[in-house]
Design a protein around this motif. Sequence first.
Motif, PDB file in Angstrom:
ATOM      1  N   ARG A   1       4.124  78.818  45.860  1.00  0.00           N
ATOM      2  CA  ARG A   1       4.804  79.805  45.014  1.00  0.00           C
ATOM      3  C   ARG A   1       3.914  80.246  43.862  1.00  0.00           C
ATOM      4  N   ARG A   2       3.236  79.295  43.244  1.00  0.00           N
ATOM      5  CA  ARG A   2       2.341  79.650  42.136  1.00  0.00           C
ATOM      6  C   ARG A   2       1.221  80.564  42.614  1.00  0.00           C
ATOM      7  N   LEU A   3       0.645  80.229  43.762  1.00  0.00           N
ATOM      8  CA  LEU A   3      -0.441  81.061  44.282  1.00  0.00           C
ATOM      9  C   LEU A   3       0.061  82.429  44.708  1.00  0.00           C
ATOM     10  N   ALA A   4       1.238  82.470  45.333  1.00  0.00           N
ATOM     11  CA  ALA A   4       1.766  83.743  45.810  1.00  0.00           C
ATOM     12  C   ALA A   4       2.056  84.708  44.660  1.00  0.00           C
ATOM     13  N   ALA A   5       2.346  84.171  43.497  1.00  0.00           N
ATOM     14  CA  ALA A   5       2.658  85.027  42.355  1.00  0.00           C
ATOM     15  C   ALA A   5       1.453  85.837  41.899  1.00  0.00           C
ATOM     16  N   THR A   6       0.244  85.316  42.146  1.00  0.00           N
ATOM     17  CA  THR A   6      -0.953  85.993  41.628  1.00  0.00           C
ATOM     18  C   THR A   6      -2.018  86.274  42.689  1.00  0.00           C
ATOM     19  N   HIS A   7      -1.936  85.603  43.852  1.00  0.00           N
ATOM     20  CA  HIS A   7      -2.985  85.740  44.859  1.00  0.00           C
ATOM     21  C   HIS A   7      -2.401  85.972  46.249  1.00  0.00           C
ATOM     22  N   ARG A   8      -1.254  86.678  46.333  1.00  0.00           N
ATOM     23  CA  ARG A   8      -0.580  86.757  47.627  1.00  0.00           C
ATOM     24  C   ARG A   8      -1.462  87.350  48.719  1.00  0.00           C
ATOM     25  N   ASP A   9      -2.228  88.366  48.406  1.00  0.00           N
ATOM     26  CA  ASP A   9      -3.045  89.008  49.439  1.00  0.00           C
ATOM     27  C   ASP A   9      -4.116  88.076  49.994  1.00  0.00           C
ATOM     28  N   ALA A  10      -4.515  87.070  49.215  1.00  0.00           N
ATOM     29  CA  ALA A  10      -5.546  86.144  49.667  1.00  0.00           C
ATOM     30  C   ALA A  10      -4.984  85.031  50.546  1.00  0.00           C
ATOM     31  N   LEU A  11      -3.681  84.768  50.456  1.00  0.00           N
ATOM     32  CA  LEU A  11      -3.070  83.669  51.194  1.00  0.00           C
ATOM     33  C   LEU A  11      -2.764  84.057  52.627  1.00  0.00           C
ATOM     34  N   LYS A  12      -2.820  83.074  53.508  1.00  0.00           N
ATOM     35  CA  LYS A  12      -2.368  83.210  54.887  1.00  0.00           C
ATOM     36  C   LYS A  12      -1.331  82.118  55.117  1.00  0.00           C
ATOM     37  N   ILE A  13      -0.070  82.483  55.035  1.00  0.00           N
ATOM     38  CA  ILE A  13       1.023  81.519  55.122  1.00  0.00           C
ATOM     39  C   ILE A  13       1.639  81.597  56.510  1.00  0.00           C
ATOM     40  N   ALA A  14       1.639  80.472  57.203  1.00  0.00           N
ATOM     41  CA  ALA A  14       2.255  80.373  58.530  1.00  0.00           C
ATOM     42  C   ALA A  14       3.494  79.497  58.436  1.00  0.00           C
ATOM     43  N   VAL A  15       4.549  79.904  59.106  1.00  0.00           N
ATOM     44  CA  VAL A  15       5.798  79.138  59.134  1.00  0.00           C
ATOM     45  C   VAL A  15       6.124  78.804  60.576  1.00  0.00           C
ATOM     46  N   GLN A  16       6.457  77.537  60.831  1.00  0.00           N
ATOM     47  CA  GLN A  16       6.803  77.099  62.176  1.00  0.00           C
ATOM     48  C   GLN A  16       8.298  77.247  62.431  1.00  0.00           C
ATOM     49  N   SER A  17       8.628  77.597  63.661  1.00  0.00           N
ATOM     50  CA  SER A  17      10.027  77.594  64.103  1.00  0.00           C
ATOM     51  C   SER A  17      10.109  76.852  65.429  1.00  0.00           C
ATOM     52  N   TYR A  18      11.018  75.881  65.485  1.00  0.00           N
ATOM     53  CA  TYR A  18      11.264  75.147  66.728  1.00  0.00           C
ATOM     54  C   TYR A  18      12.488  75.705  67.466  1.00  0.00           C
ATOM     55  N   SER A  19      12.972  76.866  67.047  1.00  0.00           N
ATOM     56  CA  SER A  19      14.148  77.470  67.672  1.00  0.00           C
ATOM     57  C   SER A  19      13.871  77.779  69.132  1.00  0.00           C
ATOM     58  N   ARG A  20      14.842  77.480  69.974  1.00  0.00           N
ATOM     59  CA  ARG A  20      14.742  77.765  71.408  1.00  0.00           C
ATOM     60  C   ARG A  20      15.596  78.957  71.806  1.00  0.00           C
ATOM     61  N   ARG A  21      16.192  79.634  70.849  1.00  0.00           N
ATOM     62  CA  ARG A  21      16.986  80.828  71.086  1.00  0.00           C
ATOM     63  C   ARG A  21      16.516  81.920  70.125  1.00  0.00           C
ATOM     64  N   GLY A  22      16.369  83.113  70.642  1.00  0.00           N
ATOM     65  CA  GLY A  22      15.837  84.183  69.817  1.00  0.00           C
ATOM     66  C   GLY A  22      16.665  84.476  68.584  1.00  0.00           C
ATOM     67  N   TRP A  23      18.011  84.410  68.711  1.00  0.00           N
ATOM     68  CA  TRP A  23      18.870  84.751  67.588  1.00  0.00           C
ATOM     69  C   TRP A  23      18.684  83.816  66.400  1.00  0.00           C
ATOM     70  N   ALA A  24      18.116  82.615  66.643  1.00  0.00           N
ATOM     71  CA  ALA A  24      17.984  81.619  65.571  1.00  0.00           C
ATOM     72  C   ALA A  24      16.698  81.766  64.772  1.00  0.00           C
ATOM     73  N   LEU A  25      15.795  82.632  65.180  1.00  0.00           N
ATOM     74  CA  LEU A  25      14.500  82.717  64.499  1.00  0.00           C
ATOM     75  C   LEU A  25      14.625  83.250  63.074  1.00  0.00           C
ATOM     76  N   ARG A  26      15.426  84.280  62.898  1.00  0.00           N
ATOM     77  CA  ARG A  26      15.410  84.980  61.607  1.00  0.00           C
ATOM     78  C   ARG A  26      15.882  84.104  60.454  1.00  0.00           C
ATOM     79  N   SER A  27      16.880  83.256  60.678  1.00  0.00           N
ATOM     80  CA  SER A  27      17.394  82.446  59.577  1.00  0.00           C
ATOM     81  C   SER A  27      16.311  81.546  58.992  1.00  0.00           C
ATOM     82  N   GLY A  28      15.484  80.957  59.860  1.00  0.00           N
ATOM     83  CA  GLY A  28      14.407  80.113  59.361  1.00  0.00           C
ATOM     84  C   GLY A  28      13.368  80.897  58.590  1.00  0.00           C
ATOM     85  N   ILE A  29      13.076  82.101  59.054  1.00  0.00           N
ATOM     86  CA  ILE A  29      12.113  82.951  58.363  1.00  0.00           C
ATOM     87  C   ILE A  29      12.639  83.361  56.990  1.00  0.00           C
ATOM     88  N   GLU A  30      13.908  83.731  56.934  1.00  0.00           N
ATOM     89  CA  GLU A  30      14.487  84.131  55.651  1.00  0.00           C
ATOM     90  C   GLU A  30      14.514  82.964  54.670  1.00  0.00           C
TER      91      GLU A  30
END
Length: 293
Positions: free
Chosen positions: A50-79
């Motif tokens: 969060r601290r880095l994103a406030a000032t260096h967001r363009d430099a960051l590469k943030i990946a988020v994992q999802s173990y969802s096995r149903r397509g409808w469940a992906l968005r909630s984890g991303i949000e």
Amino acid sequence: MNSPPVGSCRIGLGAAYGIGERGVLRAFEHGVRFFLWGALPKADFGAGLRRLAATHRDALKIAVQSYSRRGWALRSGIELARFRLRTDYLDFLCLANWSTMPPPDVLEAAARLQERGLVRHIMLSCHHRPTFRELGALPPPGLAAWMVRYNAAHRSAETEVFPLAAGPSRPAIIAYTALRWGTLLDARYAPPGEPPLTAVEAYRFVLSSPAVDVCLAGPRDDAELTAALTALAQGPLDEAGLARARRVGDAAYAHGRAQPPSRLRDVLAEAPDLAPSLWRDGVTEHLLSRFNR
């Protein structure tokens, strides 16, 4: 040859193992740009992002994992990840722990998140190497990155996966389990008369492959973070170092085939019928990362 934007630094950090805000900031100061917000992220790691994103967001590469096995469940984890990290978008959505091609509804839901600008790229972690041949057949934009198990003991990706990731639209390769859940650093798994690898050597082995774009590290404390950053500074091993890493890796691999590490044996003893499917489907990777660190 172009590659997806995973950042120029070849060490990335996972959020699940222990380092917190201070470690994240220190890693960034040393050039680390790829951060994996995994299934069990530490809250203090998020504070650093969060601290880095406030000032260096363009430099960051943030990946988020999802173990969802149903397509409808992906968005909630991303949000939830966007809310916790206070960012408008995520650089990568990782469809995690697949041993076969994800079903169409999962791929379509991921593509919709990308079209809406919530994530910029889709990646996939897979434990079944033949599946990467199917992944390689997906047309661009397809999957922008592949997460692949690769270390001095598990080297089959060199012949079965890395050659598939070639060409002008190639996926980035994110290598994980560089330390093989710590067994490459354990004298019990080393060849007779030879010391185990150091963490620096194990990371440098992975960095020695030109096919690897990012080597993931999961440091638990400052000392383990220092090892990853030292490997980054020292770069690839020379031929003698590669040969030694392969010897230690072969010994650890042989030991592992003879019997699973002790704590995993205890788990499987409670449910022996699970063992064949665990080894086949790759759930072992998840278990080992939790029981053998």
